[in-house]
Design an enzyme around this catalytic site. Sequence first.
Site, PDB file in Angstrom:
ATOM      1  CD  GLN A  42      -2.391   1.448   2.731  1.00  0.00           C
ATOM      2  OE1 GLN A  42      -2.422   2.544   3.267  1.00  0.00           O
ATOM      3  NE2 GLN A  42      -2.879   0.364   3.334  1.00  0.00           N
ATOM      4  CB  THR A 141       3.963   4.587  12.044  1.00  0.00           C
ATOM      5  OG1 THR A 141       5.129   3.921  12.504  1.00  0.00           O
ATOM      6  CG2 THR A 141       4.059   4.773  10.560  1.00  0.00           C
ATOM      7  N   GLY A 175       2.181  -0.987  15.189  1.00  0.00           N
ATOM      8  CA  GLY A 175       3.248  -1.351  16.124  1.00  0.00           C
ATOM      9  C   GLY A 175       3.672  -2.803  16.050  1.00  0.00           C
ATOM     10  CB  SER A 202       8.277   1.671  11.567  1.00  0.00           C
ATOM     11  OG  SER A 202       7.420   1.121  12.515  1.00  0.00           O
ATOM     12  CG  MET A 287      14.800 -17.414  44.184  1.00  0.00           C
ATOM     13  SD  MET A 287      13.509 -18.441  43.464  1.00  0.00           S
ATOM     14  CE  MET A 287      12.063 -17.736  44.212  1.00  0.00           C
ATOM     15  CE  LYS A 363      -0.604 -18.059  41.317  1.00  0.00           C
ATOM     16  NZ  LYS A 363      -1.531 -17.513  42.321  1.00  0.00           N
ATOM     17  CB  CYS A 442       3.417 -16.555  45.655  1.00  0.00           C
ATOM     18  SG  CYS A 442       2.696 -14.905  45.836  1.00  0.00           S
TER      19      CYS A 442
HETATM   20  N1  3NM Z   1      -2.904   2.544  10.402  1.00  0.00           N
HETATM   21  P1  3NM Z   1       3.812   0.653  12.185  1.00  0.00           P
HETATM   22  S1  3NM Z   1      -1.695   2.154  12.596  1.00  0.00           S
HETATM   23  C1  3NM Z   1      -1.131   3.127   8.815  1.00  0.00           C
HETATM   24  O1  3NM Z   1      -4.562   1.816  13.435  1.00  0.00           O
HETATM   25  C2  3NM Z   1      -1.586   2.730  10.151  1.00  0.00           C
HETATM   26  O2  3NM Z   1      -5.373   1.938  11.462  1.00  0.00           O
HETATM   27  C3  3NM Z   1      -3.110   2.231  11.669  1.00  0.00           C
HETATM   28  O3  3NM Z   1       2.717   1.586  11.488  1.00  0.00           O
HETATM   29  C4  3NM Z   1      -4.447   1.984  12.243  1.00  0.00           C
HETATM   30  O4  3NM Z   1       3.780  -0.676  11.505  1.00  0.00           O
HETATM   31  C5  3NM Z   1      -0.771   2.547  11.247  1.00  0.00           C
HETATM   32  O5  3NM Z   1       5.078   1.405  11.935  1.00  0.00           O
HETATM   33  C6  3NM Z   1       0.691   2.660  11.287  1.00  0.00           C
HETATM   34  O6  3NM Z   1       3.461   0.613  13.637  1.00  0.00           O
HETATM   35  C7  3NM Z   1       1.366   1.357  11.550  1.00  0.00           C
END
Ligand code: 3NM
Length: 493
Positions: A42, A141, A175, A202, A287, A363, A442
Site C-alpha cells: 500500500q 507511525t 506497532g 516501520s 530467583m 494465575k 505464589c
Molecule cells: N494505520 P507501524 S496504525 C497506517 O490503526 C496505520 O489503522 C493504523 O505503522 C491503524 O507498523 C498505522 O510502523 C501505522 O506501527 C502502523
Amino acid sequence: MALKYVDYSLYLVTDSTQAILGNRDLVQVVEAALEGGVTLVQYRDKLSDTAVLVSTAKKLHAITKKHKVPLLINDRVDVALAVGCEGVHIGQDDLDLPSARKLLGDNAIIGVTVSTLEEAQAACRDGADYLGIGTMFATSTKTNTKDIIGTAGTKEILRGIAKEGAHVRTVCIGGINASTVQRVLYQSSDPSKELDGAAIVSGIIAAEDPKKAAQELLELVRTPPPFAAASIASPHKPVDIKVLLRQVLDIVAGVADTTPLSHNMTNLVVQNFAANVALAVGGSPIMANYGEEAADLSKLGGALVINMGTVTPEGLENYAKALKAYNLAGGSVVFDPVGAGATAVRRNAVKTLLAAGYFDVIKGNEGEIKTVFGSVVQQRGVDSGASTLNEEEKARLVRDLARRERNVIVMTGATDFVSDGSRTFAVENGHELLGRITGSGCVLGTTISLMLAVCKKDKLLAALAGFIALRDRGRSCSCQGRCQKAQELSYLL
Ligand code: 3NM
Ligand code: MG
C-alpha cells in the site's frame, strides 16, 4: 464480483516521512521489501502533492507488477485510477466505500480501516475486500488513532464478523514487528475467523535492511509461535478424569525425575518460600529479577514465573524483557498478577505486560483474574476481595479469558478453577490453614512453572499438575487415579 486471489500475509504499508524513510528512496526500499517477500503493498503518503503521488505510484506499480504483487493506494481513489493499480485502502474519514467501489469497479481491491465491531460490520455489508484492523499497539507511525485495541479487541471484531464477513479478509496493523507478529496472529485469531496477515510500516520501511526484514517477517508470519500448544483437546471430546489424573501424576513425577529450572521473578515476601517449594517438588529454582539474565536462562529448558507482587518501574521493565526472551526461546511463562486490582499502577502493569508478550498460564485470585479480564474491581491489598460470582460464573470467566488470551487461566479460591478455553476444571484442594499463611498462592505459580517445563504440549494438564504437586508428590502416589485426588477434580464446561 470477480474472485480476487490475494495473499495478505505480509502487507507492506509505506511511509515517506523523514522519521521512517530517512533520506532513502522509497521506490528502492519497496523493491528491496518485494525481494524479501512482501505479498501486498500500500502506497501511503500523506505529504506529497498529487503530481508526485501519481509519479511515485507509477514507479511503484512497475516494480510491484514485476513481483506479481498488488499495489493499493491509501485514500486517493483518483491516484489509483490515474495509475491503473489494483485498488485502494480507505479510512473511516475518507471517501465512503460504496462511492469508491462505484469509481473503481468490482475488480478493484478495496480495504477499509476499522477499529470497532460496528465499523467492521458496516465495511463487510458495503463489500470491502479486506479490513485493516487496528490499532494493535501504540505506534509513532500513526498518532491520530482512535483506539489501541490489542489482540483482545481484534479477536472480538473477528468473532463478530465471522458469519457476515466470512469472505472478507483481515489484517492487523499498528506497532507490529518481528518480536510481536507471531503472538499477535496467534492470540488475535478466533477459531471462527483467523487473521490473514499483518500490515507493517516501520518494521520494514525503517529497517536497516528492508529485504532482510521482510524475509524474516514472512518466515515468522508463516510459522506458529514457539509457545503454540501442540495439542489442545477437541472441545467436544469428553474428558475421562481418571485418565487425565494419571497423566497429571506423570507430569508431577517427571519434574522429580528431571529437575527442571524454575526461574522466578517474584516478590520480596515469598522468594525464600517459593525457592524451597520448588526444591521440595523436585525442581531447581533460581530467583533472578534482573531481566538481562533471562536471555541465557530461557535457553536452559525451564520456565519463568513473573509475579508482580512487589512491582516497581524497574521491575516492570525487567519482567517485559524476560517475557520476550522466554517467548523467543519457546520457554513457558506463568504470570501471577498479584494485587492487580489494588492500584492504578498495578492495573497498568497488567496492561503493559499483556501487550509485551505471551503468558502460557495466568494465575490469580478472583479479584486479580477479573482485573486481567478488564472488570473494574477494587482489591484491598493482595486479598481477592469479596467474591461476586457463583461457580458457573467463575467457570465461564476462566474459560472466556483463556479463549481470549489463548492460554490457560487458573483462578484460585476456596474452589480453584482452571481452563484452557475448551476444558474447564474445578479443583477442590483447599485447606483452612492456607488462608492463614502468606505465599500459598505464589508458590502455586512456581509449581505450575515446573510442570510446564516438563509438559509444554498440554498446558492445562501442567496447570493441574501444579496443584497436585502441592498436595502430594506424584512419585509417592500409586493410586492410578483411584484415590481421593481423583474426586477433587471435576470437569465443568
Ligand atoms: N494505520 P507501524 S496504525 C497506517 O490503526 C496505520 O489503522 C493504523 O505503522 C491503524 O507498523 C498505522 O510502523 C501505522 O506501527 C502502523
Ligand atoms: Mg485515510
